[in-house]
Design a protein around this motif. Structure first.
Motif, PDB file in Angstrom:
ATOM      1  N   ASP A  32       0.567  -1.179  -0.127  1.00 50.09           N
ATOM      2  CA  ASP A  32       0.183  -0.037   0.144  1.00 50.09           C
ATOM      3  C   ASP A  32       0.826   1.345   0.028  1.00 50.09           C
ATOM      4  OD1 ASP A  32      -2.588  -1.662  -0.056  1.00 50.09           O
ATOM      5  OD2 ASP A  32      -2.826  -1.263   2.143  1.00 50.09           O
ATOM      6  N   TYR A  33       2.077   1.110   0.620  1.00 51.00           N
ATOM      7  CA  TYR A  33       2.838   2.352   0.789  1.00 51.00           C
ATOM      8  C   TYR A  33       3.383   2.603  -0.421  1.00 51.00           C
ATOM      9  CZ  TYR A  33       6.699   5.677   2.262  1.00 51.00           C
ATOM     10  OH  TYR A  33       7.395   6.458   2.251  1.00 51.00           O
ATOM     11  N   LYS A  39       6.690   6.823  -8.083  1.00 49.06           N
ATOM     12  CA  LYS A  39       6.222   7.785  -9.047  1.00 49.06           C
ATOM     13  C   LYS A  39       6.441   7.323 -10.278  1.00 49.06           C
ATOM     14  CE  LYS A  39       5.816  11.166  -6.146  1.00 49.06           C
ATOM     15  NZ  LYS A  39       4.885  11.087  -5.301  1.00 49.06           N
ATOM     16  N   PHE A  40       5.436   7.418 -11.149  1.00 52.79           N
ATOM     17  CA  PHE A  40       5.516   6.951 -12.456  1.00 52.79           C
ATOM     18  C   PHE A  40       5.772   8.050 -13.573  1.00 52.79           C
ATOM     19  CE2 PHE A  40       2.880   3.867 -10.312  1.00 52.79           C
ATOM     20  CZ  PHE A  40       3.209   2.753 -11.049  1.00 52.79           C
ATOM     21  N   PRO A  41       6.349   7.877 -14.666  1.00 53.44           N
ATOM     22  CA  PRO A  41       6.655   6.367 -15.080  1.00 53.44           C
ATOM     23  C   PRO A  41       8.214   6.232 -14.328  1.00 53.44           C
ATOM     24  CG  PRO A  41       7.923   8.157 -16.700  1.00 53.44           C
ATOM     25  CD  PRO A  41       6.981   8.922 -15.660  1.00 53.44           C
ATOM     26  N   CYS A  42       8.247   4.723 -14.084  1.00 52.17           N
ATOM     27  CA  CYS A  42       9.182   4.168 -13.377  1.00 52.17           C
ATOM     28  C   CYS A  42       9.828   2.943 -14.016  1.00 52.17           C
ATOM     29  CB  CYS A  42       8.585   3.609 -11.963  1.00 52.17           C
ATOM     30  SG  CYS A  42       9.765   2.845 -10.972  1.00 52.17           S
ATOM     31  N   GLN A  43      11.286   3.215 -14.440  1.00 55.55           N
ATOM     32  CA  GLN A  43      11.823   2.082 -15.056  1.00 55.55           C
ATOM     33  C   GLN A  43      12.636   1.344 -14.301  1.00 55.55           C
ATOM     34  OE1 GLN A  43      14.029   3.843 -18.527  1.00 55.55           O
ATOM     35  NE2 GLN A  43      12.202   4.119 -19.613  1.00 55.55           N
ATOM     36  N   LEU A  44      12.793  -0.145 -14.498  1.00 57.49           N
ATOM     37  CA  LEU A  44      13.266  -0.910 -13.597  1.00 57.49           C
ATOM     38  C   LEU A  44      14.173  -1.876 -14.166  1.00 57.49           C
ATOM     39  CD1 LEU A  44       9.950  -2.162 -11.970  1.00 57.49           C
ATOM     40  CD2 LEU A  44      11.425  -0.359 -10.930  1.00 57.49           C
ATOM     41  N   ILE A  83       4.127  -1.092 -14.811  1.00 60.93           N
ATOM     42  CA  ILE A  83       2.868  -0.916 -15.209  1.00 60.93           C
ATOM     43  C   ILE A  83       1.932  -1.015 -14.130  1.00 60.93           C
ATOM     44  CG2 ILE A  83       0.870  -2.109 -16.295  1.00 60.93           C
ATOM     45  CD1 ILE A  83       2.900  -3.447 -18.181  1.00 60.93           C
ATOM     46  N   SER A  84       2.015  -1.807 -13.156  1.00 59.64           N
ATOM     47  CA  SER A  84       1.124  -2.041 -12.053  1.00 59.64           C
ATOM     48  C   SER A  84       1.728  -2.999 -10.785  1.00 59.64           C
ATOM     49  CB  SER A  84      -0.307  -2.297 -12.330  1.00 59.64           C
ATOM     50  OG  SER A  84      -0.512  -3.595 -12.982  1.00 59.64           O
ATOM     51  N   PHE A  85       0.921  -2.795  -9.662  1.00 61.67           N
ATOM     52  CA  PHE A  85       1.286  -3.995  -8.561  1.00 61.67           C
ATOM     53  C   PHE A  85       0.044  -5.043  -8.736  1.00 61.67           C
ATOM     54  CE2 PHE A  85       3.393  -0.480  -7.435  1.00 61.67           C
ATOM     55  CZ  PHE A  85       4.394  -0.564  -6.326  1.00 61.67           C
ATOM     56  N   GLU A  86       0.264  -6.223  -8.561  1.00 62.73           N
ATOM     57  CA  GLU A  86      -0.553  -7.287  -8.337  1.00 62.73           C
ATOM     58  C   GLU A  86      -1.036  -7.022  -6.916  1.00 62.73           C
ATOM     59  OE1 GLU A  86      -1.519 -10.490 -10.318  1.00 62.73           O
ATOM     60  OE2 GLU A  86      -1.197  -8.661 -11.448  1.00 62.73           O
ATOM     61  N   ASN A  87      -2.617  -7.436  -6.792  1.00 61.36           N
ATOM     62  CA  ASN A  87      -3.383  -7.238  -5.517  1.00 61.36           C
ATOM     63  C   ASN A  87      -2.911  -8.339  -4.570  1.00 61.36           C
ATOM     64  OD1 ASN A  87      -4.552  -4.698  -6.256  1.00 61.36           O
ATOM     65  ND2 ASN A  87      -5.997  -5.668  -7.470  1.00 61.36           N
ATOM     66  N   ASP A  88      -2.489  -9.406  -5.095  1.00 64.89           N
ATOM     67  CA  ASP A  88      -2.418 -10.596  -4.380  1.00 64.89           C
ATOM     68  C   ASP A  88      -0.849 -10.754  -4.197  1.00 64.89           C
ATOM     69  OD1 ASP A  88      -5.033 -11.337  -4.042  1.00 64.89           O
ATOM     70  OD2 ASP A  88      -4.978 -12.384  -5.931  1.00 64.89           O
ATOM     71  N   LEU A  89      -0.334 -11.228  -2.955  1.00 70.71           N
ATOM     72  CA  LEU A  89       0.879 -11.363  -2.737  1.00 70.71           C
ATOM     73  C   LEU A  89       1.254 -12.765  -3.060  1.00 70.71           C
ATOM     74  CD1 LEU A  89       0.931 -10.203   0.961  1.00 70.71           C
ATOM     75  CD2 LEU A  89       1.870  -9.051  -1.338  1.00 70.71           C
ATOM     76  N   ASP A 119      16.972   4.779 -12.372  1.00 74.05           N
ATOM     77  CA  ASP A 119      17.486   5.949 -11.954  1.00 74.05           C
ATOM     78  C   ASP A 119      17.886   6.255 -10.520  1.00 74.05           C
ATOM     79  OD1 ASP A 119      17.740   8.761 -11.459  1.00 74.05           O
ATOM     80  OD2 ASP A 119      15.727   9.483 -12.027  1.00 74.05           O
ATOM     81  N   GLU A 120      19.093   6.218 -10.093  1.00 72.37           N
ATOM     82  CA  GLU A 120      19.625   6.182  -8.651  1.00 72.37           C
ATOM     83  C   GLU A 120      19.330   7.400  -8.190  1.00 72.37           C
ATOM     84  OE1 GLU A 120      23.698   4.601  -8.682  1.00 72.37           O
ATOM     85  OE2 GLU A 120      23.196   2.904  -9.908  1.00 72.37           O
ATOM     86  N   GLU A 121      19.225   8.526  -9.042  1.00 75.52           N
ATOM     87  CA  GLU A 121      18.872   9.711  -8.081  1.00 75.52           C
ATOM     88  C   GLU A 121      17.396   9.908  -7.699  1.00 75.52           C
ATOM     89  OE1 GLU A 121      21.723  11.772  -7.600  1.00 75.52           O
ATOM     90  OE2 GLU A 121      22.809   9.931  -8.281  1.00 75.52           O
ATOM     91  N   SER A 122      16.592   9.094  -8.122  1.00 73.33           N
ATOM     92  CA  SER A 122      15.048   9.243  -7.778  1.00 73.33           C
ATOM     93  C   SER A 122      14.728   8.752  -6.567  1.00 73.33           C
ATOM     94  CB  SER A 122      14.085   8.492  -8.962  1.00 73.33           C
ATOM     95  OG  SER A 122      14.406   7.104  -8.751  1.00 73.33           O
ATOM     96  N   LYS A 123      13.639   9.126  -6.065  1.00 73.44           N
ATOM     97  CA  LYS A 123      12.914   8.440  -4.702  1.00 73.44           C
ATOM     98  C   LYS A 123      12.727   7.207  -5.142  1.00 73.44           C
ATOM     99  CE  LYS A 123       9.652   9.337  -1.198  1.00 73.44           C
ATOM    100  NZ  LYS A 123       8.481  10.061  -0.844  1.00 73.44           N
ATOM    101  N   ASN A 124      12.187   6.587  -6.291  1.00 70.39           N
ATOM    102  CA  ASN A 124      11.953   5.322  -6.580  1.00 70.39           C
ATOM    103  C   ASN A 124      12.853   4.410  -6.027  1.00 70.39           C
ATOM    104  OD1 ASN A 124       9.266   6.188  -7.383  1.00 70.39           O
ATOM    105  ND2 ASN A 124       9.798   6.017  -9.636  1.00 70.39           N
TER     106      ASN A 124
END
Length: 138
Positions: A32-33, A39-44, A83-89, A119-124
């Motif tokens: 949830d947090y 923040k989007f967009p978020c590249q991984l 894209i998104s988080f799955e709701n189930d763990l 992006d090592e400088e981002s909060k993400n």
């Protein structure tokens, strides 16, 4: 050691307690947090080789076969869009996320603990690093 202490404080603030154990309750709270703060967009990209790659990266697997498999499977060397988080763990892998690979737009479902922001400088970057450290160590 000081940086680890700061990281522990950030994680404790997210979970609302000092008990750092990974459980369904704490993982859902963490998810949830992250949903509210990424923040989007978020590249991984991958933190280290994905389980299927170990045979090829550290074992006797052939480079030619590895390159062929990387076209169909996600690799830790790829760059993905979150894209998104799955709701189930996932019982073994924690929070799962849907991603698409930048190079060919193939979609995958991957454990968030295996990924980091490009992006090592981002909060993400810090948010995802804190999650991965918490998940792996607890």
């Amino acid at each position: 050691m000081c940086e680890l202490d700061e990281q522990d404080k950030r994680i404790e603030q997210i979970l609302g307690r000092f008990d750092m154990d990974v459980s369904e309750e704490s993982s859902l709270k963490y998810m949830d947090y992250l949903k509210q703060n990424i923040k989007f967009p978020c590249q991984l990209t991958g933190i280290e080789d994905f389980p299927w790659e170990e045979y090829y990266v550290f074992g006797p697997g052939s480079k030619k076969e590895y390159e062929k498999l990387k076209k169909k499977q996600p690799s830790y060397t790829d760059t993905f869009n979150l894209i998104s988080f799955e709701n189930d763990l996932d019982e073994n892998n924690g929070i799962l996320v849907k991603v698409d690979r930048l190079s060919d737009k193939k979609k995958f479902l991957l454990p968030l603990a295996d990924l980091k922001s490009t992006d090592e400088e981002s909060k993400n970057y810090q948010l995802l690093d804190d999650y991965s450290v918490w998940f792996v160590n607890n």
